[in-house]
Enzyme design. Sequence first.
Site, mmCIF file in Angstrom:
data_model
loop_
_atom_site.group_PDB
_atom_site.id
_atom_site.type_symbol
_atom_site.label_atom_id
_atom_site.label_comp_id
_atom_site.label_asym_id
_atom_site.label_seq_id
_atom_site.Cartn_x
_atom_site.Cartn_y
_atom_site.Cartn_z
ATOM 1 N N GLY A 102 0.786 -1.234 0.000
ATOM 2 C CA GLY A 102 0.000 0.000 0.000
ATOM 3 C C GLY A 102 0.814 1.277 0.000
ATOM 4 N N GLY A 104 2.832 2.440 -2.355
ATOM 5 C CA GLY A 104 2.730 3.119 -3.650
ATOM 6 C C GLY A 104 1.463 3.961 -3.717
ATOM 7 C CE1 TYR A 140 2.237 6.896 -10.881
ATOM 8 C CE2 TYR A 140 3.473 5.883 -12.669
ATOM 9 C CZ TYR A 140 3.441 6.521 -11.456
ATOM 10 O OH TYR A 140 4.600 6.811 -10.798
HETATM 11 C C1 COA Z 1 5.034 0.783 -8.829
HETATM 12 C C2 COA Z 1 5.133 0.887 -7.307
HETATM 13 C C3 COA Z 1 5.320 2.331 -6.883
HETATM 14 C C4 COA Z 1 3.805 0.356 -6.695
HETATM 15 O O1 COA Z 1 3.898 0.490 -5.283
HETATM 16 P P1 COA Z 1 3.378 -0.673 -4.311
HETATM 17 O O2 COA Z 1 3.623 -0.228 -2.914
HETATM 18 O O3 COA Z 1 3.980 -1.959 -4.735
HETATM 19 O O4 COA Z 1 1.823 -0.686 -4.669
HETATM 20 P P2 COA Z 1 0.616 -0.719 -3.615
HETATM 21 O O5 COA Z 1 0.815 -1.857 -2.660
HETATM 22 O O6 COA Z 1 0.423 0.628 -3.032
HETATM 23 O O7 COA Z 1 -0.601 -1.065 -4.583
HETATM 24 C C5 COA Z 1 -1.750 -0.221 -4.631
HETATM 25 C C6 COA Z 1 -2.711 -0.822 -5.625
HETATM 26 O O8 COA Z 1 -2.120 -0.789 -6.940
HETATM 27 C C7 COA Z 1 -2.101 -2.102 -7.465
HETATM 28 N N1 COA Z 1 -0.850 -2.233 -8.218
HETATM 29 C C8 COA Z 1 0.417 -2.267 -7.742
HETATM 30 N N2 COA Z 1 1.289 -2.380 -8.763
HETATM 31 C C9 COA Z 1 0.532 -2.460 -9.888
HETATM 32 C C10 COA Z 1 0.831 -2.616 -11.248
HETATM 33 N N3 COA Z 1 2.088 -2.696 -11.693
HETATM 34 N N4 COA Z 1 -0.198 -2.655 -12.137
HETATM 35 C C11 COA Z 1 -1.475 -2.555 -11.739
HETATM 36 N N5 COA Z 1 -1.824 -2.405 -10.443
HETATM 37 C C12 COA Z 1 -0.833 -2.367 -9.549
HETATM 38 C C13 COA Z 1 -2.130 -3.035 -6.267
HETATM 39 O O9 COA Z 1 -2.668 -4.294 -6.611
HETATM 40 C C14 COA Z 1 -3.035 -2.286 -5.327
HETATM 41 O O10 COA Z 1 -4.388 -2.494 -5.697
HETATM 42 P P3 COA Z 1 -5.546 -2.543 -4.568
HETATM 43 O O11 COA Z 1 -5.633 -1.149 -4.002
HETATM 44 O O12 COA Z 1 -6.748 -2.946 -5.320
HETATM 45 O O13 COA Z 1 -5.090 -3.537 -3.553
HETATM 46 C C15 COA Z 1 6.279 -0.013 -6.743
HETATM 47 O O14 COA Z 1 6.113 -1.328 -7.202
HETATM 48 C C16 COA Z 1 7.674 0.486 -7.100
HETATM 49 O O15 COA Z 1 8.222 1.340 -6.412
HETATM 50 N N6 COA Z 1 8.270 -0.061 -8.170
HETATM 51 C C17 COA Z 1 9.619 0.318 -8.568
HETATM 52 C C18 COA Z 1 9.665 1.743 -9.094
HETATM 53 C C19 COA Z 1 8.608 2.001 -10.155
HETATM 54 O O16 COA Z 1 8.333 1.183 -11.032
HETATM 55 N N7 COA Z 1 8.013 3.196 -10.099
HETATM 56 C C20 COA Z 1 6.927 3.565 -11.010
HETATM 57 C C21 COA Z 1 7.026 4.964 -11.454
HETATM 58 S S1 COA Z 1 8.310 5.282 -12.647
#
Ligand code: COA
Length: 167
Positions: A102, A104, A140
């Site tokens: 959560g 993200g 996003y």
């Molecule tokens: C992308 C990122 C920020 C997501 O953060 P996270 O803490 O893993 O995501 P969360 O646990 O907050 O997920 C929130 C919701 O988004 C969904 N979600 C997470 N990643 C997802 C993805 N790649 N595609 C679709 N949905 C996604 C989760 O299932 C969750 O859904 P819910 O609210 O129905 O349970 C994280 O994986 C990250 O830091 N990745 C590396 C850097 C990156 O890729 N940054 C992206 C911007 S350039």
Amino acid sequence: MLKVELLDATHDRGGFDCGVTPLNRYLQQIARQHIAKGISKTFVLVEERAAMPKPVLGFFTISLCQVLGQHVPAKWATKLPAHIPAMRLGRLAAARTRQGTGYGKTLLVEALYRVARVADVAGGIGLFVDAKDEAAAAFYARFGFEPTPSGPLTLFMPAETIRRFTA
Ligand SMILES: CC(C)(COP(=O)(O)OP(=O)(O)OC[C@H]1O[C@@H](n2cnc3c(N)ncnc32)[C@H](O)[C@@H]1OP(=O)(O)O)[C@@H](O)C(=O)NCCC(=O)NCCS
């Protein structure tokens, strides 16, 4: 309790790892310079009572931007001037050990609150985001960001949607 703070010297940037080297490097080597120069603002997620320097659990970077009409989704692109003010979410990342819990979502909502405040006092048609890959774009899109004519990795959330999100 978790808290979002403007990045400064009290935060442990060096220990941050989101699994994506360019994002880690940006936080560790560039983000504070950009804050000092007024280029962008980077905010970090920390545990409020953590010992100094506080471990960074996640971060996001917001800046102002200007786009051309051709980069705005058609639905929002009518009767606009040639150069259109907006905001950009340049980076967002959660610590690898905490991903999927959560953080993200928390970071994104905190970014939207800050963008809404900017839009309230200075305008801006909305928030553009540069996703680093398709998985990030899907993250996003999950929160209502829309595709743009610029390509599948640039997404947009109009100011009115941000206001609804943060109302
Ligand atoms: C992308 C990122 C920020 C997501 O953060 P996270 O803490 O893993 O995501 P969360 O646990 O907050 O997920 C929130 C919701 O988004 C969904 N979600 C997470 N990643 C997802 C993805 N790649 N595609 C679709 N949905 C996604 C989760 O299932 C969750 O859904 P819910 O609210 O129905 O349970 C994280 O994986 C990250 O830091 N990745 C590396 C850097 C990156 O890729 N940054 C992206 C911007 S350039």
